[in-house]
Design a protein around this motif. Structure first.
Motif, PDB file in Angstrom:
ATOM      1  N   SER A 185       0.832  -1.206   0.000  1.00 13.72           N
ATOM      2  CA  SER A 185       0.000   0.000   0.000  1.00 13.72           C
ATOM      3  C   SER A 185       0.864   1.253   0.000  1.00 13.72           C
ATOM      4  CB  SER A 185      -0.905   0.029   1.238  1.00 13.72           C
ATOM      5  OG  SER A 185      -1.787  -1.070   1.261  1.00 13.72           O
ATOM      6  N   LEU A 186       0.310   2.302  -0.563  1.00 13.88           N
ATOM      7  CA  LEU A 186       0.889   3.635  -0.511  1.00 13.88           C
ATOM      8  C   LEU A 186      -0.239   4.643  -0.388  1.00 13.88           C
ATOM      9  CD1 LEU A 186       3.647   3.690  -3.300  1.00 13.88           C
ATOM     10  CD2 LEU A 186       4.036   3.838  -0.833  1.00 13.88           C
ATOM     11  N   ARG A 187       0.090   5.791   0.172  1.00 14.98           N
ATOM     12  CA  ARG A 187      -0.881   6.881   0.263  1.00 14.98           C
ATOM     13  C   ARG A 187      -0.261   8.139  -0.317  1.00 14.98           C
ATOM     14  NH1 ARG A 187      -3.044  10.405   5.335  1.00 14.98           N
ATOM     15  NH2 ARG A 187      -5.245  10.612   4.735  1.00 14.98           N
ATOM     16  N   LEU A 188      -0.909   8.667  -1.346  1.00 13.28           N
ATOM     17  CA  LEU A 188      -0.470   9.904  -1.963  1.00 13.28           C
ATOM     18  C   LEU A 188      -1.245  11.077  -1.373  1.00 13.28           C
ATOM     19  CD1 LEU A 188      -0.333   8.865  -5.732  1.00 13.28           C
ATOM     20  CD2 LEU A 188       1.416   8.580  -3.958  1.00 13.28           C
ATOM     21  N   SER A 189      -0.545  12.211  -1.270  1.00  8.56           N
ATOM     22  CA  SER A 189      -1.190  13.445  -0.797  1.00  8.56           C
ATOM     23  C   SER A 189      -0.879  14.563  -1.775  1.00  8.56           C
ATOM     24  CB  SER A 189      -0.664  13.833   0.582  1.00  8.56           C
ATOM     25  OG  SER A 189      -0.922  12.837   1.537  1.00  8.56           O
ATOM     26  N   CYS A 190      -1.796  15.497  -1.865  1.00  7.94           N
ATOM     27  CA  CYS A 190      -1.610  16.670  -2.722  1.00  7.94           C
ATOM     28  C   CYS A 190      -2.257  17.862  -2.031  1.00  7.94           C
ATOM     29  CB  CYS A 190      -2.235  16.428  -4.084  1.00  7.94           C
ATOM     30  SG  CYS A 190      -2.236  17.868  -5.172  1.00  7.94           S
ATOM     31  N   ALA A 191      -1.428  18.830  -1.672  1.00  9.64           N
ATOM     32  CA  ALA A 191      -1.909  20.009  -0.965  1.00  9.64           C
ATOM     33  C   ALA A 191      -1.880  21.218  -1.879  1.00  9.64           C
ATOM     34  CB  ALA A 191      -1.055  20.265   0.264  1.00  9.64           C
ATOM     35  N   ALA A 192      -2.983  21.935  -1.927  1.00 11.47           N
ATOM     36  CA  ALA A 192      -3.087  23.142  -2.740  1.00 11.47           C
ATOM     37  C   ALA A 192      -2.911  24.371  -1.855  1.00 11.47           C
ATOM     38  CB  ALA A 192      -4.439  23.191  -3.431  1.00 11.47           C
ATOM     39  N   SER A 193      -2.220  25.363  -2.406  1.00  7.26           N
ATOM     40  CA  SER A 193      -2.034  26.616  -1.669  1.00  7.26           C
ATOM     41  C   SER A 193      -2.059  27.783  -2.645  1.00  7.26           C
ATOM     42  CB  SER A 193      -0.709  26.596  -0.906  1.00  7.26           C
ATOM     43  OG  SER A 193       0.374  26.499  -1.802  1.00  7.26           O
ATOM     44  N   GLY A 194      -2.258  28.984  -2.088  1.00  3.33           N
ATOM     45  CA  GLY A 194      -2.334  30.175  -2.919  1.00  3.33           C
ATOM     46  C   GLY A 194      -3.614  30.939  -2.658  1.00  3.33           C
ATOM     47  N   SER A 195      -3.950  31.794  -3.586  1.00  2.00           N
ATOM     48  CA  SER A 195      -5.129  32.648  -3.422  1.00  2.00           C
ATOM     49  C   SER A 195      -6.393  31.893  -3.843  1.00  2.00           C
ATOM     50  CB  SER A 195      -4.961  33.913  -4.256  1.00  2.00           C
ATOM     51  OG  SER A 195      -3.802  34.621  -3.886  1.00  2.00           O
ATOM     52  N   ILE A 196      -6.721  30.883  -3.073  1.00  2.00           N
ATOM     53  CA  ILE A 196      -7.838  30.002  -3.409  1.00  2.00           C
ATOM     54  C   ILE A 196      -9.104  30.466  -2.720  1.00  2.00           C
ATOM     55  CG2 ILE A 196      -8.719  27.644  -3.262  1.00  2.00           C
ATOM     56  CD1 ILE A 196      -5.779  26.715  -3.273  1.00  2.00           C
ATOM     57  N   PHE A 197     -10.150  30.661  -3.519  1.00  2.00           N
ATOM     58  CA  PHE A 197     -11.459  30.971  -2.936  1.00  2.00           C
ATOM     59  C   PHE A 197     -12.198  29.678  -2.610  1.00  2.00           C
ATOM     60  CE2 PHE A 197     -15.169  33.293  -1.912  1.00  2.00           C
ATOM     61  CZ  PHE A 197     -16.247  32.611  -2.452  1.00  2.00           C
ATOM     62  N   SER A 198     -12.184  28.770  -3.562  1.00  2.00           N
ATOM     63  CA  SER A 198     -12.799  27.463  -3.330  1.00  2.00           C
ATOM     64  C   SER A 198     -12.178  26.449  -4.276  1.00  2.00           C
ATOM     65  CB  SER A 198     -14.313  27.507  -3.543  1.00  2.00           C
ATOM     66  OG  SER A 198     -14.632  27.771  -4.902  1.00  2.00           O
ATOM     67  N   ILE A 199     -12.312  25.181  -3.899  1.00  2.00           N
ATOM     68  CA  ILE A 199     -11.805  24.106  -4.736  1.00  2.00           C
ATOM     69  C   ILE A 199     -12.979  23.278  -5.231  1.00  2.00           C
ATOM     70  CG2 ILE A 199     -10.382  22.041  -4.849  1.00  2.00           C
ATOM     71  CD1 ILE A 199      -8.523  23.273  -2.833  1.00  2.00           C
ATOM     72  N   ASN A 201      -7.300  21.861   2.136  1.00  2.92           N
ATOM     73  CA  ASN A 201      -7.148  21.939   0.672  1.00  2.92           C
ATOM     74  C   ASN A 201      -6.285  20.796   0.145  1.00  2.92           C
ATOM     75  OD1 ASN A 201      -8.704  24.238   0.545  1.00  2.92           O
ATOM     76  ND2 ASN A 201      -6.980  25.641   0.440  1.00  2.92           N
ATOM     77  N   THR A 202      -6.545  19.618   0.645  1.00  2.00           N
ATOM     78  CA  THR A 202      -5.712  18.465   0.339  1.00  2.00           C
ATOM     79  C   THR A 202      -6.563  17.304  -0.166  1.00  2.00           C
ATOM     80  OG1 THR A 202      -4.069  19.113   1.987  1.00  2.00           O
ATOM     81  CG2 THR A 202      -4.043  16.825   1.281  1.00  2.00           C
ATOM     82  N   VAL A 203      -6.014  16.613  -1.153  1.00  2.00           N
ATOM     83  CA  VAL A 203      -6.649  15.403  -1.665  1.00  2.00           C
ATOM     84  C   VAL A 203      -5.680  14.240  -1.446  1.00  2.00           C
ATOM     85  CG1 VAL A 203      -5.815  15.786  -4.032  1.00  2.00           C
ATOM     86  CG2 VAL A 203      -7.831  14.341  -3.639  1.00  2.00           C
ATOM     87  N   TYR A 204      -6.256  13.078  -1.147  1.00  2.00           N
ATOM     88  CA  TYR A 204      -5.467  11.889  -0.864  1.00  2.00           C
ATOM     89  C   TYR A 204      -5.859  10.759  -1.820  1.00  2.00           C
ATOM     90  CZ  TYR A 204      -4.992  14.387   3.570  1.00  2.00           C
ATOM     91  OH  TYR A 204      -4.768  15.351   4.536  1.00  2.00           O
ATOM     92  N   LEU A 205      -4.926   9.857  -2.029  1.00  2.00           N
ATOM     93  CA  LEU A 205      -5.223   8.634  -2.762  1.00  2.00           C
ATOM     94  C   LEU A 205      -4.617   7.474  -1.987  1.00  2.00           C
ATOM     95  CD1 LEU A 205      -6.545   7.510  -5.363  1.00  2.00           C
ATOM     96  CD2 LEU A 205      -4.235   7.465  -6.353  1.00  2.00           C
ATOM     97  N   GLN A 206      -5.471   6.686  -1.354  1.00  2.00           N
ATOM     98  CA  GLN A 206      -5.027   5.492  -0.654  1.00  2.00           C
ATOM     99  C   GLN A 206      -5.020   4.341  -1.649  1.00  2.00           C
ATOM    100  OE1 GLN A 206      -3.978   5.036   2.628  1.00  2.00           O
ATOM    101  NE2 GLN A 206      -3.454   2.972   1.918  1.00  2.00           N
ATOM    102  N   MET A 207      -3.853   3.760  -1.840  1.00  2.00           N
ATOM    103  CA  MET A 207      -3.700   2.692  -2.829  1.00  2.00           C
ATOM    104  C   MET A 207      -3.343   1.395  -2.118  1.00  2.00           C
ATOM    105  SD  MET A 207      -1.633   4.759  -5.810  1.00  2.00           S
ATOM    106  CE  MET A 207      -0.166   4.979  -4.806  1.00  2.00           C
ATOM    107  N   ASN A 208      -4.229   0.433  -2.188  1.00  2.00           N
ATOM    108  CA  ASN A 208      -4.022  -0.870  -1.569  1.00  2.00           C
ATOM    109  C   ASN A 208      -3.927  -1.957  -2.637  1.00  2.00           C
ATOM    110  OD1 ASN A 208      -4.293   0.353   0.984  1.00  2.00           O
ATOM    111  ND2 ASN A 208      -6.510   0.023   0.975  1.00  2.00           N
ATOM    112  N   SER A 209      -3.422  -3.100  -2.233  1.00  2.00           N
ATOM    113  CA  SER A 209      -3.292  -4.246  -3.150  1.00  2.00           C
ATOM    114  C   SER A 209      -2.651  -3.826  -4.467  1.00  2.00           C
ATOM    115  CB  SER A 209      -4.676  -4.861  -3.408  1.00  2.00           C
ATOM    116  OG  SER A 209      -5.280  -5.277  -2.216  1.00  2.00           O
ATOM    117  N   LEU A 210      -1.565  -3.111  -4.357  1.00  2.00           N
ATOM    118  CA  LEU A 210      -0.905  -2.577  -5.553  1.00  2.00           C
ATOM    119  C   LEU A 210      -0.370  -3.691  -6.440  1.00  2.00           C
ATOM    120  CD1 LEU A 210       0.781   0.468  -3.884  1.00  2.00           C
ATOM    121  CD2 LEU A 210      -0.638   0.583  -5.939  1.00  2.00           C
TER     122      LEU A 210
END
Length: 121
Positions: A17-31, A76-85
């Protein structure tokens, strides 16, 4: 401007398994939508999973039941949990985010820099 920072890629054995993360930053009003795509040499980038602002998800058939996408709106973060790769999951994984940003409330699609996931057999 809006920036994305990805983390969590690496080398793992098949079945792991692995877990990916992605964090957004900046002048964000909404995602709006957030998602993960992947690409291998010589092939087009393909959708892995997406999640809307309301939490609705969509997965590629090849990852259904193994991968889970989620988001933390407060971070402001999205994740991807990857199992049984599987070895065929080996690819560069890219985060994709659609944001409303800035004083003009403009819509912008942003891509992360990519993170390599390698699954050994």
């Amino acid at each position: 401007q809006v920036q994305l920072v990805e983390s969590g890629g690496g080398l793992v054995q098949a079945g792991g398994s692995l877990r990916l993360s992605c964090a957004a930053s900046g002048s964000i009003f909404s995602i709006r939508a957030m998602g993960w795509y992947r690409q291998t040499p010589g092939r087009q980038r393909e959708l892995v999973a997406t999640i809307t602002s309301g939490g609705s998800t969509k997965y590629a058939d090849s990852v259904k039941g193994r991968f889970t996408i989620s988001r933390d709106n407060a971070k402001n973060t999205v994740y991807l949990q990857m199992n049984s790769l599987k070895p065929e999951d080996t690819a560069v994984y890219y985060c994709n985010v659609v944001v409303i940003y800035g004083v003009t409330m403009s819509r912008l699609e942003v891509w992360g820099q990519g993170t390599l996931v390698t699954v050994s057999s």
